[in-house]
Scaffold this motif. Structure first.
Motif, PDB file in Angstrom:
ATOM      1  N   GLU A 186    -101.078 -46.932 -41.667  1.00  0.00           N
ATOM      2  CA  GLU A 186    -100.977 -45.963 -40.584  1.00  0.00           C
ATOM      3  C   GLU A 186     -99.575 -45.374 -40.478  1.00  0.00           C
ATOM      4  O   GLU A 186     -99.392 -44.286 -39.931  1.00  0.00           O
ATOM      5  CB  GLU A 186    -101.369 -46.615 -39.260  1.00  0.00           C
ATOM      6  CG  GLU A 186    -101.628 -45.617 -38.154  1.00  0.00           C
ATOM      7  CD  GLU A 186    -102.229 -46.265 -36.925  1.00  0.00           C
ATOM      8  OE1 GLU A 186    -101.818 -45.909 -35.817  1.00  0.00           O
ATOM      9  OE2 GLU A 186    -103.109 -47.124 -37.087  1.00  0.00           O
ATOM     10  N   ASP A 187     -98.578 -46.086 -41.003  1.00  0.00           N
ATOM     11  CA  ASP A 187     -97.204 -45.568 -40.987  1.00  0.00           C
ATOM     12  C   ASP A 187     -97.012 -44.455 -42.014  1.00  0.00           C
ATOM     13  O   ASP A 187     -96.094 -43.639 -41.882  1.00  0.00           O
ATOM     14  CB  ASP A 187     -96.201 -46.686 -41.297  1.00  0.00           C
ATOM     15  CG  ASP A 187     -96.143 -47.731 -40.194  1.00  0.00           C
ATOM     16  OD1 ASP A 187     -96.263 -47.343 -39.014  1.00  0.00           O
ATOM     17  OD2 ASP A 187     -95.983 -48.919 -40.513  1.00  0.00           O
ATOM     18  N   LYS A 188     -97.852 -44.448 -43.034  1.00  0.00           N
ATOM     19  CA  LYS A 188     -97.715 -43.453 -44.096  1.00  0.00           C
ATOM     20  C   LYS A 188     -98.194 -42.079 -43.610  1.00  0.00           C
ATOM     21  O   LYS A 188     -98.964 -41.974 -42.661  1.00  0.00           O
ATOM     22  CB  LYS A 188     -98.523 -43.871 -45.323  1.00  0.00           C
ATOM     23  CG  LYS A 188     -98.064 -45.164 -45.952  1.00  0.00           C
ATOM     24  CD  LYS A 188     -98.945 -45.539 -47.135  1.00  0.00           C
ATOM     25  CE  LYS A 188     -98.525 -46.863 -47.757  1.00  0.00           C
ATOM     26  NZ  LYS A 188     -99.394 -47.233 -48.899  1.00  0.00           N
ATOM     27  N   VAL A 189     -97.726 -41.046 -44.291  1.00  0.00           N
ATOM     28  CA  VAL A 189     -98.132 -39.676 -43.953  1.00  0.00           C
ATOM     29  C   VAL A 189     -99.486 -39.375 -44.595  1.00  0.00           C
ATOM     30  O   VAL A 189     -99.722 -39.690 -45.760  1.00  0.00           O
ATOM     31  CB  VAL A 189     -97.068 -38.671 -44.439  1.00  0.00           C
ATOM     32  CG1 VAL A 189     -97.567 -37.236 -44.323  1.00  0.00           C
ATOM     33  CG2 VAL A 189     -95.773 -38.851 -43.648  1.00  0.00           C
ATOM     34  N   HIS A 190    -100.363 -38.743 -43.816  1.00  0.00           N
ATOM     35  CA  HIS A 190    -101.701 -38.410 -44.300  1.00  0.00           C
ATOM     36  C   HIS A 190    -101.862 -36.922 -44.598  1.00  0.00           C
ATOM     37  O   HIS A 190    -102.756 -36.537 -45.345  1.00  0.00           O
ATOM     38  CB  HIS A 190    -102.751 -38.849 -43.274  1.00  0.00           C
ATOM     39  CG  HIS A 190    -102.604 -40.279 -42.866  1.00  0.00           C
ATOM     40  ND1 HIS A 190    -102.430 -40.672 -41.557  1.00  0.00           N
ATOM     41  CD2 HIS A 190    -102.576 -41.420 -43.610  1.00  0.00           C
ATOM     42  CE1 HIS A 190    -102.318 -41.998 -41.499  1.00  0.00           C
ATOM     43  NE2 HIS A 190    -102.399 -42.466 -42.729  1.00  0.00           N
ATOM     44  N   VAL A 191    -101.017 -36.098 -43.991  1.00  0.00           N
ATOM     45  CA  VAL A 191    -101.021 -34.651 -44.255  1.00  0.00           C
ATOM     46  C   VAL A 191     -99.576 -34.162 -44.213  1.00  0.00           C
ATOM     47  O   VAL A 191     -98.829 -34.494 -43.292  1.00  0.00           O
ATOM     48  CB  VAL A 191    -101.847 -33.874 -43.204  1.00  0.00           C
ATOM     49  CG1 VAL A 191    -101.841 -32.378 -43.531  1.00  0.00           C
ATOM     50  CG2 VAL A 191    -103.267 -34.389 -43.126  1.00  0.00           C
ATOM     51  N   LEU A 192     -99.188 -33.367 -45.221  1.00  0.00           N
ATOM     52  CA  LEU A 192     -97.842 -32.798 -45.282  1.00  0.00           C
ATOM     53  C   LEU A 192     -97.932 -31.300 -45.020  1.00  0.00           C
ATOM     54  O   LEU A 192     -98.727 -30.598 -45.647  1.00  0.00           O
ATOM     55  CB  LEU A 192     -97.209 -33.047 -46.651  1.00  0.00           C
ATOM     56  CG  LEU A 192     -95.820 -32.436 -46.863  1.00  0.00           C
ATOM     57  CD1 LEU A 192     -94.777 -33.113 -45.966  1.00  0.00           C
ATOM     58  CD2 LEU A 192     -95.402 -32.544 -48.331  1.00  0.00           C
ATOM     59  N   VAL A 193     -97.094 -30.827 -44.098  1.00  0.00           N
ATOM     60  CA  VAL A 193     -97.107 -29.412 -43.735  1.00  0.00           C
ATOM     61  C   VAL A 193     -95.717 -28.818 -43.910  1.00  0.00           C
ATOM     62  O   VAL A 193     -94.747 -29.298 -43.319  1.00  0.00           O
ATOM     63  CB  VAL A 193     -97.570 -29.217 -42.278  1.00  0.00           C
ATOM     64  CG1 VAL A 193     -97.602 -27.730 -41.928  1.00  0.00           C
ATOM     65  CG2 VAL A 193     -98.938 -29.845 -42.053  1.00  0.00           C
ATOM     66  N   CYS A 194     -95.625 -27.785 -44.727  1.00  0.00           N
ATOM     67  CA  CYS A 194     -94.369 -27.062 -44.928  1.00  0.00           C
ATOM     68  C   CYS A 194     -94.326 -25.894 -43.950  1.00  0.00           C
ATOM     69  O   CYS A 194     -95.264 -25.100 -43.883  1.00  0.00           O
ATOM     70  CB  CYS A 194     -94.290 -26.559 -46.369  1.00  0.00           C
ATOM     71  SG  CYS A 194     -92.738 -25.712 -46.752  1.00  0.00           S
ATOM     72  N   VAL A 195     -93.242 -25.791 -43.193  1.00  0.00           N
ATOM     73  CA  VAL A 195     -93.104 -24.745 -42.179  1.00  0.00           C
ATOM     74  C   VAL A 195     -91.938 -23.831 -42.556  1.00  0.00           C
ATOM     75  O   VAL A 195     -90.811 -24.293 -42.756  1.00  0.00           O
ATOM     76  CB  VAL A 195     -92.863 -25.349 -40.781  1.00  0.00           C
ATOM     77  CG1 VAL A 195     -92.814 -24.256 -39.724  1.00  0.00           C
ATOM     78  CG2 VAL A 195     -93.939 -26.377 -40.448  1.00  0.00           C
ATOM     79  N   VAL A 196     -92.220 -22.544 -42.658  1.00  0.00           N
ATOM     80  CA  VAL A 196     -91.210 -21.552 -43.048  1.00  0.00           C
ATOM     81  C   VAL A 196     -91.404 -20.295 -42.208  1.00  0.00           C
ATOM     82  O   VAL A 196     -92.545 -19.922 -41.895  1.00  0.00           O
ATOM     83  CB  VAL A 196     -91.332 -21.193 -44.550  1.00  0.00           C
ATOM     84  CG1 VAL A 196     -90.398 -20.048 -44.922  1.00  0.00           C
ATOM     85  CG2 VAL A 196     -91.025 -22.407 -45.416  1.00  0.00           C
ATOM     86  N   ARG A 197     -90.334 -19.643 -41.851  1.00  0.00           N
ATOM     87  CA  ARG A 197     -90.429 -18.373 -41.121  1.00  0.00           C
ATOM     88  C   ARG A 197     -90.946 -17.272 -42.045  1.00  0.00           C
ATOM     89  O   ARG A 197     -90.460 -17.097 -43.162  1.00  0.00           O
ATOM     90  CB  ARG A 197     -89.061 -17.978 -40.580  1.00  0.00           C
ATOM     91  CG  ARG A 197     -88.618 -18.763 -39.382  1.00  0.00           C
ATOM     92  CD  ARG A 197     -87.191 -18.453 -38.975  1.00  0.00           C
ATOM     93  NE  ARG A 197     -86.906 -17.018 -38.924  1.00  0.00           N
ATOM     94  CZ  ARG A 197     -85.769 -16.508 -38.446  1.00  0.00           C
ATOM     95  NH1 ARG A 197     -84.821 -17.329 -37.995  1.00  0.00           N
ATOM     96  NH2 ARG A 197     -85.580 -15.219 -38.434  1.00  0.00           N
TER      97      ARG A 197
END
Length: 308
Positions: A186-197
């Motif tokens: 549960e500590d691990k990341v399940h979805v990675l989201v890149c945010v850019v303008r």
């Protein structure tokens, strides 16, 4: 050609924008919910109307016999891209009013977020939604500024403790106070989201792109699903500034999506357009619709990941 004409809906396929990419882009518009009409003609919007509240059964999801309480979504990207603002915007949608738990700063030019922090979202005083967001320090083009790439890679694997203060000049090492040894799934990341303008896609430095690609590669090796958000679409396109429901009708924004797709390799139908809550003092149905569109996709991706 002016921004105004660039932001108008194309009548024919534009040279350089391939047909399959256009199809992917228009598909995103069809996925985004529209506010319901009340009997008085006014629109109404609620999280439950668009099935966000249906993602509350994740606690029953099992992987290796371990029950998950929360699906973990990690946001990363350049300084000032709108990571913290997106968290506030999701909170605003779920609460039905503008919220600002994640502190933001749009004028300093350096990362305002310094610590690794988890944000939960309450359905009521006793329970929370079954997903969390992790906010981190942003990337900067200089090697000795912004969050170290290696720290983001550690976060993907669940090795960064809550509240750890990032040090741009020194990456987190095993044995340090902020390093977590006894991590769980549960500590691990399940979805990675890149945010850019959206208004900076064309001017991203090679060093910035390199950092984001390194994180993307690390996530791919771990099998973590990925998507991207282009923010500040209203600043990038005047037609969207006039009416935020034009987000997926803008030719200029289509080009920004394709350009970002070529920079990082993220599929076109995994790149979403969002206007974060900024100066609004009331809930806005059109802003909410685009936010729910990407949030639902994050949760779908995360559930698919946990089912593997």
């Amino acid at each position: 050609m002016s921004y105004k004409s660039e932001c108008q809906e194309p009548q024919t396929e534009r040279k350089g924008l391939k047909g399959k990419h256009l199809c992917s882009f228009f598909l995103l518009e069809s996925l985004c919910p529209e506010p319901h009409k009340q009997s008085n003609g006014r629109s109404s919007f609620s999280a439950s109307s668009f099935s966000v509240s249906s993602f509350t059964t994740l606690g029953a999801a099992m992987e290796g016999g371990v029950k998950f309480k929360h699906l973990r979504i990690l946001l990363h990207g350049p300084v000032g891209a709108g990571k913290s603002s997106f968290i506030n915007s999701v909170d605003s949608v779920l609460k039905g009013r503008p919220a600002s738990r994640a502190l933001t700063d749009g004028i300093s030019g350096s990362s305002f977020t310094r610590k690794y922090r988890t944000f939960k979202f309450h359905k009521n005083p006793e329970s929370t939604y079954s997903f969390v967001f992790n906010d981190i320090m942003g990337f900067e083009k200089d090697s000795d500024r912004g969050v170290p790439v290696e720290d983001v890679k550690l976060a993907l694997r669940g090795h960064v403790k809550e509240g750890y203060k990032f040090n741009p000049k020194e990456k987190l090492m095993e044995g340090a106070d902020g390093y977590k040894l006894g991590r769980t799934l549960e500590d691990k990341v399940h979805v990675l989201v890149c945010v850019v303008r959206a208004d900076t896609v064309s001017v991203l430095s090679d060093e910035m792109v390199k950092k984001m690609k390194e994180v993307r590669l690390a996530a791919s090796e771990l099998g973590i699903p990925q998507l991207a958000i282009l923010t500040r679409v209203d600043e990038a396109c005047p037609e969207v500034k006039k009416d935020s429901s034009n987000i997926y009708k803008s030719r200029y924004l289509k080009e920004k999506v394709e350009e970002f797709h070529h920079l990082l390799g993220i599929p076109m139908n995994c790149i979403f357009l969002v206007k974060n809550y900024c100066d609004e003092i009331e809930s806005n149905d059109k802003i909410n619709a685009a936010i729910v569109c990407v949030l639902k996709q994050m949760l779908y991706f995360g559930e698919d990941f946990l089912e593997k």
